[in-house]
Design a protein around this motif. Structure first.
Motif, PDB file in Angstrom:
ATOM      1  N   THR A   2     -64.309  73.960  12.982  1.00 34.00           N
ATOM      2  CA  THR A   2     -64.313  72.554  12.559  1.00 34.00           C
ATOM      3  C   THR A   2     -62.952  71.915  12.759  1.00 34.00           C
ATOM      4  O   THR A   2     -62.842  70.791  13.266  1.00 34.00           O
ATOM      5  CB  THR A   2     -64.738  72.450  11.082  1.00 34.00           C
ATOM      6  N   ASP A   3     -61.890  72.621  12.362  1.00 34.09           N
ATOM      7  CA  ASP A   3     -60.536  72.091  12.549  1.00 34.09           C
ATOM      8  C   ASP A   3     -60.189  71.985  14.028  1.00 34.09           C
ATOM      9  O   ASP A   3     -59.492  71.041  14.443  1.00 34.09           O
ATOM     10  CB  ASP A   3     -59.521  72.988  11.837  1.00 34.09           C
ATOM     11  N   ALA A   4     -60.672  72.927  14.832  1.00 31.04           N
ATOM     12  CA  ALA A   4     -60.411  72.872  16.270  1.00 31.04           C
ATOM     13  C   ALA A   4     -61.055  71.641  16.894  1.00 31.04           C
ATOM     14  O   ALA A   4     -60.460  70.985  17.762  1.00 31.04           O
ATOM     15  CB  ALA A   4     -60.913  74.143  16.950  1.00 31.04           C
ATOM     16  N   MET A   5     -62.253  71.298  16.457  1.00 28.69           N
ATOM     17  CA  MET A   5     -62.918  70.111  17.001  1.00 28.69           C
ATOM     18  C   MET A   5     -62.163  68.830  16.610  1.00 28.69           C
ATOM     19  O   MET A   5     -62.084  67.879  17.404  1.00 28.69           O
ATOM     20  CB  MET A   5     -64.366  70.046  16.503  1.00 28.69           C
ATOM     21  N   ALA A   6     -61.602  68.798  15.391  1.00 26.48           N
ATOM     22  CA  ALA A   6     -60.795  67.640  14.994  1.00 26.48           C
ATOM     23  C   ALA A   6     -59.552  67.532  15.867  1.00 26.48           C
ATOM     24  O   ALA A   6     -59.159  66.431  16.290  1.00 26.48           O
ATOM     25  CB  ALA A   6     -60.409  67.762  13.521  1.00 26.48           C
ATOM     26  N   THR A   7     -58.933  68.668  16.161  1.00 31.93           N
ATOM     27  CA  THR A   7     -57.756  68.672  17.024  1.00 31.93           C
ATOM     28  C   THR A   7     -58.115  68.249  18.442  1.00 31.93           C
ATOM     29  O   THR A   7     -57.395  67.474  19.079  1.00 31.93           O
ATOM     30  CB  THR A   7     -57.112  70.071  17.035  1.00 31.93           C
TER      31      THR A   7
ATOM     32  N   THR B 191     -63.602  80.149  23.874  1.00 28.22           N
ATOM     33  CA  THR B 191     -64.336  79.245  22.991  1.00 28.22           C
ATOM     34  C   THR B 191     -65.010  80.016  21.862  1.00 28.22           C
ATOM     35  O   THR B 191     -64.950  79.605  20.689  1.00 28.22           O
ATOM     36  CB  THR B 191     -65.386  78.454  23.789  1.00 28.22           C
ATOM     37  N   VAL B 192     -65.646  81.120  22.197  1.00 28.88           N
ATOM     38  CA  VAL B 192     -66.275  81.958  21.165  1.00 28.88           C
ATOM     39  C   VAL B 192     -65.222  82.513  20.217  1.00 28.88           C
ATOM     40  O   VAL B 192     -65.433  82.591  18.999  1.00 28.88           O
ATOM     41  CB  VAL B 192     -67.076  83.098  21.821  1.00 28.88           C
ATOM     42  N   ALA B 193     -64.062  82.875  20.747  1.00 29.38           N
ATOM     43  CA  ALA B 193     -62.995  83.416  19.904  1.00 29.38           C
ATOM     44  C   ALA B 193     -62.540  82.401  18.865  1.00 29.38           C
ATOM     45  O   ALA B 193     -62.227  82.763  17.721  1.00 29.38           O
ATOM     46  CB  ALA B 193     -61.818  83.854  20.775  1.00 29.38           C
ATOM     47  N   ILE B 194     -62.496  81.113  19.257  1.00 28.76           N
ATOM     48  CA  ILE B 194     -62.119  80.074  18.292  1.00 28.76           C
ATOM     49  C   ILE B 194     -63.098  80.059  17.126  1.00 28.76           C
ATOM     50  O   ILE B 194     -62.708  79.946  15.954  1.00 28.76           O
ATOM     51  CB  ILE B 194     -62.062  78.698  18.985  1.00 28.76           C
ATOM     52  N   GLY B 195     -64.407  80.187  17.445  1.00 26.14           N
ATOM     53  CA  GLY B 195     -65.404  80.233  16.376  1.00 26.14           C
ATOM     54  C   GLY B 195     -65.272  81.470  15.514  1.00 26.14           C
ATOM     55  O   GLY B 195     -65.395  81.407  14.283  1.00 26.14           O
ATOM     56  N   LEU B 196     -64.990  82.608  16.131  1.00 21.56           N
ATOM     57  CA  LEU B 196     -64.864  83.850  15.371  1.00 21.56           C
ATOM     58  C   LEU B 196     -63.658  83.831  14.437  1.00 21.56           C
ATOM     59  O   LEU B 196     -63.658  84.522  13.411  1.00 21.56           O
ATOM     60  CB  LEU B 196     -64.760  85.039  16.335  1.00 21.56           C
TER      61      LEU B 196
ATOM     62  N   ARG C  70     -53.999  82.605   7.539  1.00 20.01           N
ATOM     63  CA  ARG C  70     -54.365  81.208   7.819  1.00 20.01           C
ATOM     64  C   ARG C  70     -53.526  80.650   8.967  1.00 20.01           C
ATOM     65  O   ARG C  70     -54.049  80.032   9.901  1.00 20.01           O
ATOM     66  CB  ARG C  70     -54.181  80.356   6.557  1.00 20.01           C
ATOM     67  N   GLY C  71     -52.220  80.849   8.890  1.00 16.88           N
ATOM     68  CA  GLY C  71     -51.352  80.359   9.957  1.00 16.88           C
ATOM     69  C   GLY C  71     -51.616  81.053  11.280  1.00 16.88           C
ATOM     70  O   GLY C  71     -51.614  80.419  12.341  1.00 16.88           O
ATOM     71  N   LEU C  72     -51.873  82.373  11.226  1.00 15.93           N
ATOM     72  CA  LEU C  72     -52.124  83.132  12.457  1.00 15.93           C
ATOM     73  C   LEU C  72     -53.410  82.684  13.129  1.00 15.93           C
ATOM     74  O   LEU C  72     -53.438  82.455  14.344  1.00 15.93           O
ATOM     75  CB  LEU C  72     -52.182  84.630  12.139  1.00 15.93           C
ATOM     76  N   PHE C  73     -54.480  82.549  12.353  1.00 17.62           N
ATOM     77  CA  PHE C  73     -55.764  82.158  12.944  1.00 17.62           C
ATOM     78  C   PHE C  73     -55.694  80.755  13.535  1.00 17.62           C
ATOM     79  O   PHE C  73     -56.210  80.497  14.630  1.00 17.62           O
ATOM     80  CB  PHE C  73     -56.883  82.235  11.900  1.00 17.62           C
ATOM     81  N   ALA C  74     -55.069  79.819  12.799  1.00 20.33           N
ATOM     82  CA  ALA C  74     -54.929  78.459  13.318  1.00 20.33           C
ATOM     83  C   ALA C  74     -54.037  78.441  14.557  1.00 20.33           C
ATOM     84  O   ALA C  74     -54.325  77.734  15.531  1.00 20.33           O
ATOM     85  CB  ALA C  74     -54.360  77.538  12.245  1.00 20.33           C
ATOM     86  N   GLY C  75     -52.959  79.226  14.529  1.00 16.70           N
ATOM     87  CA  GLY C  75     -52.071  79.295  15.687  1.00 16.70           C
ATOM     88  C   GLY C  75     -52.780  79.848  16.914  1.00 16.70           C
ATOM     89  O   GLY C  75     -52.611  79.341  18.033  1.00 16.70           O
ATOM     90  N   LEU C  76     -53.597  80.891  16.719  1.00 15.97           N
ATOM     91  CA  LEU C  76     -54.355  81.437  17.843  1.00 15.97           C
ATOM     92  C   LEU C  76     -55.372  80.424  18.364  1.00 15.97           C
ATOM     93  O   LEU C  76     -55.605  80.326  19.578  1.00 15.97           O
ATOM     94  CB  LEU C  76     -55.071  82.722  17.418  1.00 15.97           C
ATOM     95  N   GLY C  77     -55.980  79.658  17.454  1.00 14.66           N
ATOM     96  CA  GLY C  77     -56.896  78.611  17.886  1.00 14.66           C
ATOM     97  C   GLY C  77     -56.200  77.590  18.768  1.00 14.66           C
ATOM     98  O   GLY C  77     -56.756  77.140  19.784  1.00 14.66           O
ATOM     99  N   ILE C  78     -54.976  77.233  18.401  1.00 19.89           N
ATOM    100  CA  ILE C  78     -54.198  76.293  19.212  1.00 19.89           C
ATOM    101  C   ILE C  78     -53.906  76.881  20.585  1.00 19.89           C
ATOM    102  O   ILE C  78     -54.036  76.207  21.617  1.00 19.89           O
ATOM    103  CB  ILE C  78     -52.887  75.933  18.486  1.00 19.89           C
ATOM    104  N   VAL C  79     -53.517  78.148  20.610  1.00 15.11           N
ATOM    105  CA  VAL C  79     -53.225  78.818  21.880  1.00 15.11           C
ATOM    106  C   VAL C  79     -54.467  78.838  22.774  1.00 15.11           C
ATOM    107  O   VAL C  79     -54.400  78.537  23.972  1.00 15.11           O
ATOM    108  CB  VAL C  79     -52.722  80.248  21.631  1.00 15.11           C
TER     109      VAL C  79
END
Length: 290
Positions: free
Chosen positions: A94-99, A84-89, A256-265
């Motif tokens: 914000t996009d993760a919460m929308a997802t 969870t902290v990693a998603i914030g870092l 951008r794609g890498l960070f969003a992809g890691l957030g999804i993972v």
């Protein structure tokens, strides 16, 4: 010269008829359907804005509390906290919460519709035989195909994304609910019937509790499929992490794609571990109760 397949029927003509028929449905019922789904959209937006408005540490504490309640394991709590902290870092909070909002809404609606549907299928072999090919098509049809009719009906946005996600994610919970109830020992059901249990009592006190491991496995699969579909559906205007992936592709921004992809993972790992832990805990409670 290459010889093609013989023209046994007019596929193009049928395609034109199908397009015209669906356009007629859109013209006649589009506004009505938008009005009917307006409460769903408002609830989804309320959940999304609520998650985004919460301080990050509140979400962190809530997820850690869920992890502890599900697993009673500090290792699980630490894993959920770190991810969870990693998603914030990563800067995609914000996009993760929308997802998460779209995924949770789709999963809840899929479960609310899928478990009763699975129960109905478990009661009728004939209905099950008719439904299984439909479920096969729903699971194997290319994901983007689901977006076309819903975008035509509602336009780009969250509602078509939500409906497409439900259609794609609901088959596992239907299948595994049906399978779990069918695999309940018939002797146990007969014993319940012998003690005067009604059909409803047999269902809620015997069949569903004994089928819980299978049902929880279906919910877990539905959750993961909803998350995977939400990412793609975000590309039609639903926002979230999927939109960031799309932006990374369009702008050729690897970060951008890498960070969003890691957030999804990370989200997938968190919810997968939570669902599995809840399933194991419910199964353990069932065994202790038995």
């Amino acid at each position: 010269m290459t010889q093609g397949f013989p023209d046994l029927w007019d596929a193009r003509g049928f395609g034109r008829w199908l397009d015209a028929a669906f356009n007629g449905i859109v013209a006649r019922w589009g506004e009505t359907l938008e009005w009917l789904f307006m409460p769903v959209l408002r609830l989804l937006l309320l959940i999304e804005r609520g998650l985004q408005a919460l301080p990050w540490w509140v979400v962190l504490v809530a997820l850690c509390a869920l992890a502890w309640a599900a697993s009673r394991s500090w290792r699980m709590v630490v894993l959920v906290a770190v991810l969870t902290v990693a998603i914030g870092l990563l800067g995609v909070w914000t996009d993760a919460m929308a997802t998460v909002a779209l995924m949770v809404m789709a999963t809840v609606l899929s479960v609310l519709a899928g478990i009763p549907a699975g129960i109905v299928l478990s009661r009728s072999d004939r209905l099950r035989a008719a439904a299984l090919p439909v479920l096969d098509i729903m699971q194997t049809m290319p994901i983007f195909v689901y977006l076309i009719p819903f975008v035509m009906l509602f336009g780009p946005g969250k509602i078509p994304a939500l409906l497409a996600t439900i259609v794609f994610a609901i088959p596992p919970v239907i299948r595994l609910t049906d399978l779990g109830i069918r695999q309940v020992d018939e002797g146990v059901v007969e014993a319940s019937r012998a003690f005067g249990g009604s059909t409803r009592q047999q269902l809620f006190t015997v069949q569903i509790p004994l089928a819980l491991p299978s049902i929880m496995a279906g919910i877990n699969q539905t959750t993961m499929m909803a998350l995977s579909m939400v990412v793609i559906a975000s590309m039609i205007g639903a926002g979230g992490l999927g939109y960031q992936v799309l932006q990374g592709i369009q702008r050729l921004e690897v970060s951008r794609g890498l960070f969003a992809g890691l957030g999804i993972v990370f989200l997938a790992i968190i919810f997968d571990r939570l669902a599995q832990a809840w399933g194991r805990r419910m199964q353990a409670n069932l065994h202790r109760g038995g």
